[in-house]
Design an enzyme around this catalytic site. Sequence first.
Site, PDB file in Angstrom:
ATOM      1  N   LYS A  90      -5.133 -10.181  -6.432  1.00  0.00           N
ATOM      2  CA  LYS A  90      -6.394 -10.747  -5.801  1.00  0.00           C
ATOM      3  C   LYS A  90      -7.008  -8.876  -5.768  1.00  0.00           C
ATOM      4  CE  LYS A  90      -6.172  -7.576  -1.572  1.00  0.00           C
ATOM      5  NZ  LYS A  90      -7.276  -6.898  -0.733  1.00  0.00           N
TER       6      LYS A  90
ATOM      7  N   LYS B 188     -10.919  -3.215  -4.259  1.00  0.00           N
ATOM      8  CA  LYS B 188     -11.574  -1.881  -3.867  1.00  0.00           C
ATOM      9  C   LYS B 188     -10.033  -1.328  -4.756  1.00  0.00           C
ATOM     10  CE  LYS B 188     -13.028  -2.354   0.236  1.00  0.00           C
ATOM     11  NZ  LYS B 188     -12.157  -1.701   2.136  1.00  0.00           N
TER      12      LYS B 188
ATOM     13  N   LYS C 273       0.757  -0.781   0.057  1.00  0.00           N
ATOM     14  CA  LYS C 273       0.184   0.176   0.242  1.00  0.00           C
ATOM     15  C   LYS C 273       0.453   1.116   0.069  1.00  0.00           C
ATOM     16  CE  LYS C 273      -5.154  -1.812   1.665  1.00  0.00           C
ATOM     17  NZ  LYS C 273      -5.541  -1.893   1.880  1.00  0.00           N
TER      18      LYS C 273
HETATM   19  N1  AQP Z   1      -9.923 -10.987  -2.798  1.00  0.00           N
HETATM   20  C1  AQP Z   1     -10.765 -11.612  -1.639  1.00  0.00           C
HETATM   21  N2  AQP Z   1     -10.091 -11.964  -1.896  1.00  0.00           N
HETATM   22  C2  AQP Z   1     -11.297 -12.555   0.247  1.00  0.00           C
HETATM   23  N3  AQP Z   1     -11.302 -11.395   0.736  1.00  0.00           N
HETATM   24  C3  AQP Z   1     -11.484 -10.127   0.544  1.00  0.00           C
HETATM   25  N4  AQP Z   1     -11.345  -9.441   2.056  1.00  0.00           N
HETATM   26  C4  AQP Z   1     -10.604  -8.374   0.944  1.00  0.00           C
HETATM   27  N5  AQP Z   1     -10.139  -8.165  -0.645  1.00  0.00           N
HETATM   28  C5  AQP Z   1     -10.532  -9.690  -0.717  1.00  0.00           C
HETATM   29  C6  AQP Z   1     -11.458  -9.703   2.552  1.00  0.00           C
HETATM   30  O1  AQP Z   1     -12.379  -8.323   3.278  1.00  0.00           O
HETATM   31  C7  AQP Z   1     -12.144  -7.806   4.336  1.00  0.00           C
HETATM   32  C8  AQP Z   1     -12.689  -6.227   4.295  1.00  0.00           C
HETATM   33  O2  AQP Z   1     -11.064  -6.087   3.644  1.00  0.00           O
HETATM   34  P1  AQP Z   1     -10.999  -4.511   4.294  1.00  0.00           P
HETATM   35  O3  AQP Z   1     -11.948  -3.535   4.267  1.00  0.00           O
HETATM   36  O4  AQP Z   1      -9.744  -4.285   5.500  1.00  0.00           O
HETATM   37  O5  AQP Z   1     -10.120  -3.795   2.399  1.00  0.00           O
HETATM   38  P2  AQP Z   1      -8.839  -4.625   2.441  1.00  0.00           P
HETATM   39  O6  AQP Z   1      -8.109  -5.884   2.722  1.00  0.00           O
HETATM   40  O7  AQP Z   1      -7.437  -3.894   1.822  1.00  0.00           O
HETATM   41  O8  AQP Z   1      -8.736  -5.001   0.682  1.00  0.00           O
HETATM   42  P3  AQP Z   1      -9.542  -4.955  -0.386  1.00  0.00           P
HETATM   43  O9  AQP Z   1     -10.801  -4.437  -0.693  1.00  0.00           O
HETATM   44  O10 AQP Z   1      -9.108  -5.077  -1.698  1.00  0.00           O
HETATM   45  O11 AQP Z   1      -9.152  -2.767  -0.267  1.00  0.00           O
HETATM   46  P4  AQP Z   1      -8.158  -2.740  -1.119  1.00  0.00           P
HETATM   47  O12 AQP Z   1      -7.905  -2.406  -2.293  1.00  0.00           O
HETATM   48  O13 AQP Z   1      -8.174  -0.850  -0.100  1.00  0.00           O
HETATM   49  O14 AQP Z   1      -6.711  -3.027  -0.520  1.00  0.00           O
HETATM   50  C9  AQP Z   1     -11.163  -8.774   5.164  1.00  0.00           C
HETATM   51  O15 AQP Z   1     -11.470  -9.891   5.596  1.00  0.00           O
HETATM   52  C10 AQP Z   1     -10.174  -8.997   3.812  1.00  0.00           C
HETATM   53  O16 AQP Z   1      -9.681 -10.135   3.855  1.00  0.00           O
END
Ligand code: AQP
Length: 333
Positions: free
Chosen positions: A195, A198, A111
Site C-alpha cells: 500500500k 508514509k 509495524k
Molecule cells: N494507501 C492507502 N490507500 C487508501 N487509504 C489509505 N490510508 C492510509 N493509507 C492508505 C487511510 O488514511 C487514513 C489515515 O491513516 P493514518 O494516519 O492512520 O496512517 P496509516 O494508516 O498508518 O497509513 P500511512 O499513511 O500509510 O502511514 P504508515 O506508513 O505509518 O502506515 C486512514 O483512514 C487510512 O485507512
Amino acid sequence: PQRVLSGVQPSGALHLGNYLGALIKFSRLQHEIPTFIFVADLHAITAWQEPALLAAQTREIAAAYLASGLDPKVAAIFPQSQVRAHAELAWIFNCVARLGWLDRMTQFKEKSGKHKERSSVGLYTYPVLQAADILAYKATQVPVGEDQRQHLELTRDIAAKFNHDYDRPGFFPLPEPMTQGPGARIMSLRDGSAKMSKSDPSDYSRINLTDDADAIAQKVRKARTDPEPLPETLDELAKRPEADNLVGIFAALSGRTKADVLAEFAGKGFGTFKPALADLAVASLGPVTAAMRGFMDDPAQIDAILKDGAERASPIAEATLAEVKKIVGFIGA
Ligand code: AQP
C-alpha cells in the site's frame, strides 16, 4: 442518530492514499451527517515523534482537512489530545478487549516487525484507543481506507462485548466502516502489492499532498507498469496490479468508476494514459496544496479552529464517558 467520525495521524507527510482513502470523503459527509474529524496525536506517539515536529504536523493535518473542504463551522475538527474522554474511555476498553483479539491485529505485526519486544505498549493497544475515539461519539459511520477494516471489526467487538457484559443492548452502536470506492486502497507507485504509505523509504512510491506539479508529473511518469495497453475489462485489469492501481487513482480523482475509465482508455498504452493521469492529479491536488499552504501560514488561526472544535466535541464525548462510568459502577459519575 447517525454520526461520522474519523482521524489521521500527524506522523508524517500526507499522501494520495490518505487523501483518497479518507480526507476526500469527510467534506462530502459533513453536510449529510454530524461529522467529527480529529488529528490523532495520541495515536502518533505510539512511535517516537520529535515534539516540535509533532506540533507542526498536527497543524499540517488540520490544514489538509480545511484545504480538502472541511468547514470548521459544520464539522468539529480537533486534536485528539484536547478531548480527555478519548484516553479515559480507552482505559475502560482496555479492560473489555481481550489479549487474543489484539494478538490478531496485522497492523501491529507489520509495524512492530522483528522487534516486537521493543515496540511501545501504546502501539499494541492502538486499536483500543481507536475504539474509544469512535464510541465516545457513538459514531455510526467511519470513513477510512481498506487497511483500517480489521481495526473497525475490533471496535465492533468491543462495543458488542461492553453492551453484553453490562447488559445494555444497543448502548453502543456497532459502527460501519465506509471503505467503498476506488480510493479505498491506493498502492505504492513502485510496487502494486504494497500500500502507498508514509513510512515507505522511497519518495517515488507515493504522491505527497505537498508535492508540486513537476514532482507529481515525474512520479507518475516513473510509476512502475507493464508494457501492455490498458485492457477492456475489469477482470483483465485485476490481473495487473500496477495498471489496476493507476486506473483506480484516475477513477478516484475524477469521481468516476474504474469501468468508466477503462471505457475511455482501453487499448491505449501508458504513453497516453500516464500524461492524462498526471494532468488530472496536478489539476485535482494543486488547489488543495495551495489552500493547505495558505492555512499553514496562519498557525494561530489553525490553533483557534482546533480549540473551538475540541470545545464542541468534548461535551458529547464527556456525556458518553459519564454514562459508561455509571454503567461500570464507578461512584460519583
Ligand atoms: N494507501 C492507502 N490507500 C487508501 N487509504 C489509505 N490510508 C492510509 N493509507 C492508505 C487511510 O488514511 C487514513 C489515515 O491513516 P493514518 O494516519 O492512520 O496512517 P496509516 O494508516 O498508518 O497509513 P500511512 O499513511 O500509510 O502511514 P504508515 O506508513 O505509518 O502506515 C486512514 O483512514 C487510512 O485507512
